[in-house]
Design a protein around this motif. Structure first.
Motif, PDB file in Angstrom:
ATOM      1  N   HIS A  17     -48.668  25.279   6.930  1.00  0.00           N
ATOM      2  CA  HIS A  17     -49.709  24.506   6.264  1.00  0.00           C
ATOM      3  C   HIS A  17     -50.181  25.230   5.005  1.00  0.00           C
ATOM      4  CE1 HIS A  17     -52.167  27.400   8.483  1.00  0.00           C
ATOM      5  NE2 HIS A  17     -53.132  27.131   7.632  1.00  0.00           N
ATOM      6  N   ASP A  18     -50.848  24.480   4.161  1.00  0.00           N
ATOM      7  CA  ASP A  18     -51.393  25.063   2.943  1.00  0.00           C
ATOM      8  C   ASP A  18     -52.583  25.945   3.273  1.00  0.00           C
ATOM      9  OD1 ASP A  18     -49.528  23.808   1.347  1.00  0.00           O
ATOM     10  OD2 ASP A  18     -50.798  22.045   1.027  1.00  0.00           O
ATOM     11  N   GLY A  19     -52.935  26.801   2.336  1.00  0.00           N
ATOM     12  CA  GLY A  19     -54.068  27.696   2.509  1.00  0.00           C
ATOM     13  C   GLY A  19     -53.705  29.122   2.155  1.00  0.00           C
ATOM     14  N   TYR A  20     -52.423  29.423   2.189  1.00  0.00           N
ATOM     15  CA  TYR A  20     -51.958  30.750   1.813  1.00  0.00           C
ATOM     16  C   TYR A  20     -51.900  30.856   0.291  1.00  0.00           C
ATOM     17  CZ  TYR A  20     -50.323  31.650   6.586  1.00  0.00           C
ATOM     18  OH  TYR A  20     -50.255  31.862   7.928  1.00  0.00           O
ATOM     19  N   ALA A  21     -51.927  32.081  -0.200  1.00  0.00           N
ATOM     20  CA  ALA A  21     -51.631  32.285  -1.614  1.00  0.00           C
ATOM     21  C   ALA A  21     -50.232  31.712  -1.853  1.00  0.00           C
ATOM     22  CB  ALA A  21     -51.680  33.772  -1.956  1.00  0.00           C
ATOM     23  N   PRO A  22     -50.025  30.993  -2.944  1.00  0.00           N
ATOM     24  CA  PRO A  22     -48.752  30.290  -3.135  1.00  0.00           C
ATOM     25  C   PRO A  22     -47.508  31.158  -2.981  1.00  0.00           C
ATOM     26  CG  PRO A  22     -50.343  29.566  -4.764  1.00  0.00           C
ATOM     27  CD  PRO A  22     -50.978  30.715  -4.015  1.00  0.00           C
ATOM     28  N   ARG A  23     -47.506  32.347  -3.574  1.00  0.00           N
ATOM     29  CA  ARG A  23     -46.308  33.201  -3.469  1.00  0.00           C
ATOM     30  C   ARG A  23     -46.086  33.673  -2.036  1.00  0.00           C
ATOM     31  NH1 ARG A  23     -47.379  37.531  -7.668  1.00  0.00           N
ATOM     32  NH2 ARG A  23     -46.005  38.679  -6.313  1.00  0.00           N
ATOM     33  N   PHE A  24     -47.175  33.999  -1.321  1.00  0.00           N
ATOM     34  CA  PHE A  24     -47.032  34.450   0.064  1.00  0.00           C
ATOM     35  C   PHE A  24     -46.590  33.291   0.956  1.00  0.00           C
ATOM     36  CE2 PHE A  24     -48.934  36.047   4.183  1.00  0.00           C
ATOM     37  CZ  PHE A  24     -47.948  37.002   4.385  1.00  0.00           C
ATOM     38  N   GLN A  25     -47.098  32.100   0.698  1.00  0.00           N
ATOM     39  CA  GLN A  25     -46.671  30.938   1.476  1.00  0.00           C
ATOM     40  C   GLN A  25     -45.178  30.662   1.261  1.00  0.00           C
ATOM     41  OE1 GLN A  25     -48.970  27.395   0.878  1.00  0.00           O
ATOM     42  NE2 GLN A  25     -47.955  26.335   2.543  1.00  0.00           N
ATOM     43  N   GLN A  26     -44.733  30.771   0.030  1.00  0.00           N
ATOM     44  CA  GLN A  26     -43.307  30.583  -0.258  1.00  0.00           C
ATOM     45  C   GLN A  26     -42.474  31.640   0.466  1.00  0.00           C
ATOM     46  OE1 GLN A  26     -41.858  28.105  -2.322  1.00  0.00           O
ATOM     47  NE2 GLN A  26     -39.987  28.852  -1.357  1.00  0.00           N
ATOM     48  N   LEU A  27     -42.952  32.869   0.440  1.00  0.00           N
ATOM     49  CA  LEU A  27     -42.260  33.959   1.118  1.00  0.00           C
ATOM     50  C   LEU A  27     -42.167  33.694   2.621  1.00  0.00           C
ATOM     51  CD1 LEU A  27     -40.963  36.774   1.057  1.00  0.00           C
ATOM     52  CD2 LEU A  27     -43.258  37.731   1.135  1.00  0.00           C
ATOM     53  N   LEU A  28     -43.273  33.294   3.233  1.00  0.00           N
ATOM     54  CA  LEU A  28     -43.256  32.975   4.665  1.00  0.00           C
ATOM     55  C   LEU A  28     -42.337  31.807   4.961  1.00  0.00           C
ATOM     56  CD1 LEU A  28     -46.995  33.305   5.710  1.00  0.00           C
ATOM     57  CD2 LEU A  28     -45.087  34.669   6.558  1.00  0.00           C
ATOM     58  N   GLY A  29     -42.367  30.798   4.124  1.00  0.00           N
ATOM     59  CA  GLY A  29     -41.508  29.636   4.330  1.00  0.00           C
ATOM     60  C   GLY A  29     -40.033  29.974   4.234  1.00  0.00           C
ATOM     61  N   ASP A  30     -39.702  30.894   3.355  1.00  0.00           N
ATOM     62  CA  ASP A  30     -38.303  31.282   3.160  1.00  0.00           C
ATOM     63  C   ASP A  30     -37.815  32.313   4.174  1.00  0.00           C
ATOM     64  OD1 ASP A  30     -38.272  29.604   0.959  1.00  0.00           O
ATOM     65  OD2 ASP A  30     -38.421  31.232  -0.517  1.00  0.00           O
ATOM     66  N   ALA A  31     -38.733  33.127   4.703  1.00  0.00           N
ATOM     67  CA  ALA A  31     -38.337  34.219   5.618  1.00  0.00           C
ATOM     68  C   ALA A  31     -37.839  33.648   6.938  1.00  0.00           C
ATOM     69  CB  ALA A  31     -39.517  35.147   5.859  1.00  0.00           C
ATOM     70  N   ARG A  32     -36.708  34.174   7.394  1.00  0.00           N
ATOM     71  CA  ARG A  32     -36.149  33.754   8.679  1.00  0.00           C
ATOM     72  C   ARG A  32     -36.702  34.578   9.827  1.00  0.00           C
ATOM     73  NH1 ARG A  32     -30.308  34.766   7.157  1.00  0.00           N
ATOM     74  NH2 ARG A  32     -31.441  36.093   5.753  1.00  0.00           N
ATOM     75  N   ASP A  33     -37.168  35.801   9.511  1.00  0.00           N
ATOM     76  CA  ASP A  33     -37.684  36.678  10.560  1.00  0.00           C
ATOM     77  C   ASP A  33     -38.564  37.756   9.940  1.00  0.00           C
ATOM     78  OD1 ASP A  33     -35.936  38.655   9.458  1.00  0.00           O
ATOM     79  OD2 ASP A  33     -34.341  38.083  10.849  1.00  0.00           O
ATOM     80  N   GLY A  34     -39.111  38.595  10.802  1.00  0.00           N
ATOM     81  CA  GLY A  34     -40.005  39.644  10.330  1.00  0.00           C
ATOM     82  C   GLY A  34     -39.333  40.664   9.440  1.00  0.00           C
ATOM     83  N   ASP A  35     -38.081  40.979   9.734  1.00  0.00           N
ATOM     84  CA  ASP A  35     -37.367  41.942   8.896  1.00  0.00           C
ATOM     85  C   ASP A  35     -37.246  41.446   7.465  1.00  0.00           C
ATOM     86  OD1 ASP A  35     -37.015  43.763  10.970  1.00  0.00           O
ATOM     87  OD2 ASP A  35     -35.057  42.951  11.532  1.00  0.00           O
ATOM     88  N   GLU A  36     -36.929  40.168   7.320  1.00  0.00           N
ATOM     89  CA  GLU A  36     -36.811  39.604   5.978  1.00  0.00           C
ATOM     90  C   GLU A  36     -38.165  39.587   5.270  1.00  0.00           C
ATOM     91  OE1 GLU A  36     -35.188  35.602   3.734  1.00  0.00           O
ATOM     92  OE2 GLU A  36     -34.660  35.931   5.838  1.00  0.00           O
ATOM     93  N   LEU A  37     -39.235  39.283   6.011  1.00  0.00           N
ATOM     94  CA  LEU A  37     -40.569  39.310   5.421  1.00  0.00           C
ATOM     95  C   LEU A  37     -40.892  40.707   4.908  1.00  0.00           C
ATOM     96  CD1 LEU A  37     -43.306  37.948   4.810  1.00  0.00           C
ATOM     97  CD2 LEU A  37     -44.016  38.630   7.122  1.00  0.00           C
TER      98      LEU A  37
END
Length: 141
Positions: free
Chosen positions: A43-63
């Motif tokens: 959902h929205d509410g995150y800083a845009p770049r961090f939200q994009q990062l979370l959306g793209d990350a497949r797992d914690g290692d990638e994050l």
């Protein structure tokens, strides 16, 4: 709006879930749960770049690989409250420091998160527990 919550609330939920699960308390495990909780209910509410990062990350290692943990906002402190329920000051300090370093790996922000968790610890325990806390927090017990 009813039924909505912030990114800080969602990451607090991830922190609480790891605490309750008994899983290892590591940067990797916490990052993995943050990604999992985000993907479970994006959902929205995150800083845009961090939200994009979370959306793209497949797992914690990638994050962790892609994240630069020098955020100068208060998110690590805002998600620290559940850690204050741990049984000892040493546990509270250690666990809060680990979770803060995911996104806020500076001494000032780690200590800010620890202060929040210690405040929760102080108010959630008897007055005698306060004797193990820094003087600045004893008055809260």
């Amino acid at each position: 709006m009813p039924g909505t919550y912030t990114d800080d609330a969602q990451m607090t939920l991830a922190i609480a879930e790891v605490l309750l699960s008994g899983e290892p308390w590591t940067l990797r495990r916490l990052a993995a749960r943050i990604v999992q909780v985000y993907h479970r209910d994006p959902h929205d509410g995150y800083a845009p770049r961090f939200q994009q990062l979370l959306g793209d990350a497949r797992d914690g290692d990638e994050l962790l690989e892609r994240l630069i943990p020098d955020n100068d906002k208060s998110g690590a402190a805002m998600r620290a409250a559940p850690v204050g329920l741990l049984p000892s000051v040493a546990d509270v300090l250690h666990h809060t420091g680990v979770q803060a370093r995911i996104t806020h790996n500076t001494l000032a922000w780690v200590e800010a998160a620890q202060a929040v968790a210690l405040a929760v610890a102080a108010v959630s325990r008897s007055a005698e527990y306060g004797q193990d806390l820094p003087d600045s927090l004893v008055c809260m017990a």
